[in-house]
Design an enzyme around this catalytic site. Structure first.
Site, short mmCIF file in Angstrom:
data_model
loop_
_atom_site.label_atom_id
_atom_site.label_comp_id
_atom_site.label_asym_id
_atom_site.label_seq_id
_atom_site.Cartn_x
_atom_site.Cartn_y
_atom_site.Cartn_z
N HIS A 1 0.80 -1.22 0.00
CA HIS A 1 0.00 0.00 0.00
C HIS A 1 0.83 1.27 0.00
O HIS A 1 0.32 2.35 0.25
CB HIS A 1 -0.98 -0.01 1.18
CG HIS A 1 -2.11 -0.96 0.97
ND1 HIS A 1 -1.94 -2.32 1.01
CD2 HIS A 1 -3.41 -0.75 0.68
CE1 HIS A 1 -3.10 -2.92 0.76
NE2 HIS A 1 -4.01 -1.99 0.56
N ASP B 1 -4.77 -3.52 12.01
CA ASP B 1 -5.19 -3.06 10.67
C ASP B 1 -5.56 -4.33 9.91
O ASP B 1 -4.68 -5.08 9.50
CB ASP B 1 -4.00 -2.33 10.01
CG ASP B 1 -4.22 -2.02 8.53
OD1 ASP B 1 -5.25 -2.40 7.96
OD2 ASP B 1 -3.32 -1.37 7.95
N TRP C 1 -19.10 -17.02 8.58
CA TRP C 1 -20.31 -16.19 8.75
C TRP C 1 -20.03 -14.96 9.62
O TRP C 1 -20.71 -13.94 9.48
CB TRP C 1 -21.46 -17.01 9.36
CG TRP C 1 -21.09 -17.75 10.60
CD1 TRP C 1 -21.20 -17.30 11.89
CD2 TRP C 1 -20.49 -19.05 10.69
NE1 TRP C 1 -20.72 -18.24 12.76
CE2 TRP C 1 -20.29 -19.33 12.06
CE3 TRP C 1 -20.12 -20.01 9.74
CZ2 TRP C 1 -19.73 -20.52 12.51
CZ3 TRP C 1 -19.56 -21.20 10.18
CH2 TRP C 1 -19.36 -21.45 11.55
#
Lengths: 378, 378
Positions: free
Chosen positions: B71, B210, B262
């Site tokens: 990033h 993060d 889930w």
């Protein structure tokens, strides 16, 4: 009635202690009002003051009503044992100890955890009404029972909310084999109204996520083992250090999985530290690794007033768009679209109010023993 | 210099578009100040105003400095392409549109996402300084690059923070096979000071989580496939609907896993809805499923002032206790204790400042093409 701890007979103590729930899966239905009334009498008998017993009974009955059977009346024998052992003080009420603007620190004085949590979320909402946001960090409390309770509480009152608790160590961190993390349930709640046919607001239909940081609780693992079923997805490691769906193997290694492996491990840790820090209370590693003495937790209750920024109808349209998008995803089983968090609870609730609350026979029998033990002494 | 979109030549456009990073793993080290300075010139060339280019360059260089190589400069070619295509407006600045007490709504006007996010967190901290808590919800912004940036920003300034963003649909919800959720990175940051030998506060050593809601990003899957390695844990489903560690199979089915099955699916959904609702902005299902047009996201920045409740030394002692508990867990590999979120970044940062920032050769070459393309035109 059930007696306060100092007055419980040795016979009754054994009865309470033995009242662990062993389910064979058979169920009965009990009218919501009957369930609530009978729980209230049990709480009164345990020494909880009248108004607080009524609230505690409502929260517990609503837990079964919404289908979260692990944390409703099935937990009352354990609560009674904590009271009996002096671990939880049924008369202790939460108290504010510090504050600045929209954030406050409270202590629970080790009273009933659900009553303290409910009061903390009420206060967070008051603060959010005044400031747009509100936060109460609660130290030295006790098990709050169903985590989702406080999310529904906020969302029904038109507040968004996040809340979480730490727990005793019950989960190995990523990279380790001994329990050093809690499963630290996290709740995110979003108020929403259905869009009425005529335009305008329909009934309340919140989105409420209630999730612990372990993929499966030890209670769930035990239940799969008892039924001889494989877990639907890997839940931990076996003796060879291999991921497994064998619940019994995970019970043996005690290496249950955090959700998302290293990710849930990290999330559990930061929730623990942030709760302990804001509350000025205990972190997971400070809590005794003994469920019979599970007390002293730190919790955070954060309320947000989205209606300070937009009307409930506008906000609900945004939520409805997201729900429609979710429902439109290609289902793996035809006719079974993906569901949003809370969607199942609303369906179960409607059914419970129409047909009676579904209760496992084993949990009901344990509850009746709690009642009758009390009757025999009064 | 690199030119603003309207002035980039067709040749240069192709150069930018082709500047995708394909790594063979070889690395070089570049001094932090050189890296920052050269990024700043590229941003200036793209039409970002001077002060803002300096900030953007610092945030990007710090991303590589901390070892989050996916990033940092590796993303600049994509950013340049967004600017070139008119998807991101390099001159747009974020603006407050509504507010109540400690909560505000801002719009990003589709300007550089990291600059808008930084401004939003700064404002959330100002509000928290005043009210104990502060929240900025940001609509219509652009990709914020490294999520953790805004957590470090807050924690270094002695605030705890949570922030998250929605993303374009890139993850199937649990029970479905088509992408309807974003991977919605979530950051939780906790300020902390080391405890000095002499007592009192040592240096800043925040805890910063993060994490995205997918177990692996598609970028990570591609990188495992290119190296021919199996994923360390299952990352999605193969064509037979079986959990797999084969990255290529997951790329074919596009059925990547949310963390915790889930659970991550639910968490991704509530973060999306809450961000869109508070920001009055777009939800994941509203965003184009096209990374070349990845813009319009909704984000939330929440700052908490723990020092409104206790001294930094008291707070840091609570955090240190939890860290000591984590480090004491029995490691799976002798001598490699479990780490807390952010611990690795601090070690990498120290090394980067001492030896130079480690940059992949492929990313560096793409960056140099961005620069030289610009030089050829100026």
């Amino acid at each position: 009635m059930v007696r306060a701890p100092e007055s419980v007979s040795p016979m009754c103590r054994r009865t309470i202690k033995a009242a662990r729930v062993r389910s064979n899966g058979s169920m009965r239905r009990v009218a919501f009002a009957e369930l609530q009334g009978r729980i209230e009498r049990v709480l009164l008998g345990l020494g909880v003051a009248p108004e607080r017993a009524a609230l505690g009974a409502r929260l517990t009955a609503e837990t079964d009503r919404d289908g979260v059977r692990t944390h409703g009346i099935a937990r009352l024998p354990r609560f009674a044992q904590w009271v009996r052992d002096g671990v939880v003080d049924p008369r202790a009420e939460p108290e504010r100890v510090a504050g600045f603007g929209a954030i406050e620190r409270w202590t629970g004085h080790r009273g009933p955890g659900n009553l303290a949590a409910y009061a903390a979320m009420q206060r967070a909402m008051e603060l959010a009404g005044e400031h747009g946001l509100g936060c109460v960090a609660l130290a030295d409390t006790a098990h709050w029972m169903r985590a989702g309770t406080y999310g529904w509480q906020a969302a029904e009152a038109r507040f968004a909310a996040m809340c979480w608790t730490n727990t005793l160590p019950n989960l190995p961190p990523w990279g380790a084999s001994s329990a050093a993390l809690g499963n630290n349930p996290l709740v995110v709640a979003i108020p929403r109204r259905a869009i009425a046919q005529s335009g305008g607001e329909g009934e309340s239909a919140p989105i409420v996520l209630d999730m612990a940081m372990s993929q499966f609780s030890y209670g769930t693992l035990a239940s799969y083992r008892e039924r001889g079923e494989a877990l639907p997805v890997p839940g931990g490691y076996d003796e060879q250090g291999v991921l497994t769906t064998d619940a019994a193997a995970i019970e043996r290694t005690q290496r249950a999985l955090p959700i998302g492996f290293w990710k849930g491990s990290g999330l559990s840790f930061v929730l623990d530290v942030l709760a302990a820090m804001l509350a000025g209370g205990l972190a997971t590693h400070d809590l005794l690794p003994d469920p019979a003495k599970e007390v002293g937790q730190s919790q955070v209750f954060l309320a947000i007033a989205p209606t300070a920024l937009g009307t409930m109808e506008e906000l609900s349209r945004i939520a409805q768009g997201a729900i429609d998008g979710l429902h439109a995803a290609t289902p793996l089983q035809a006719g079974k679209p993906a569901r949003y968090p809370g969607e199942g609870a609303l369906r179960t609730r409607e059914e419970s109010l129409r047909l009676g609350v579904a209760v496992e026979d084993a949990a009901w029998e344990a509850f009746v023993r709690l009642e009758s033990c009390a009757d025999g002494e009064s």
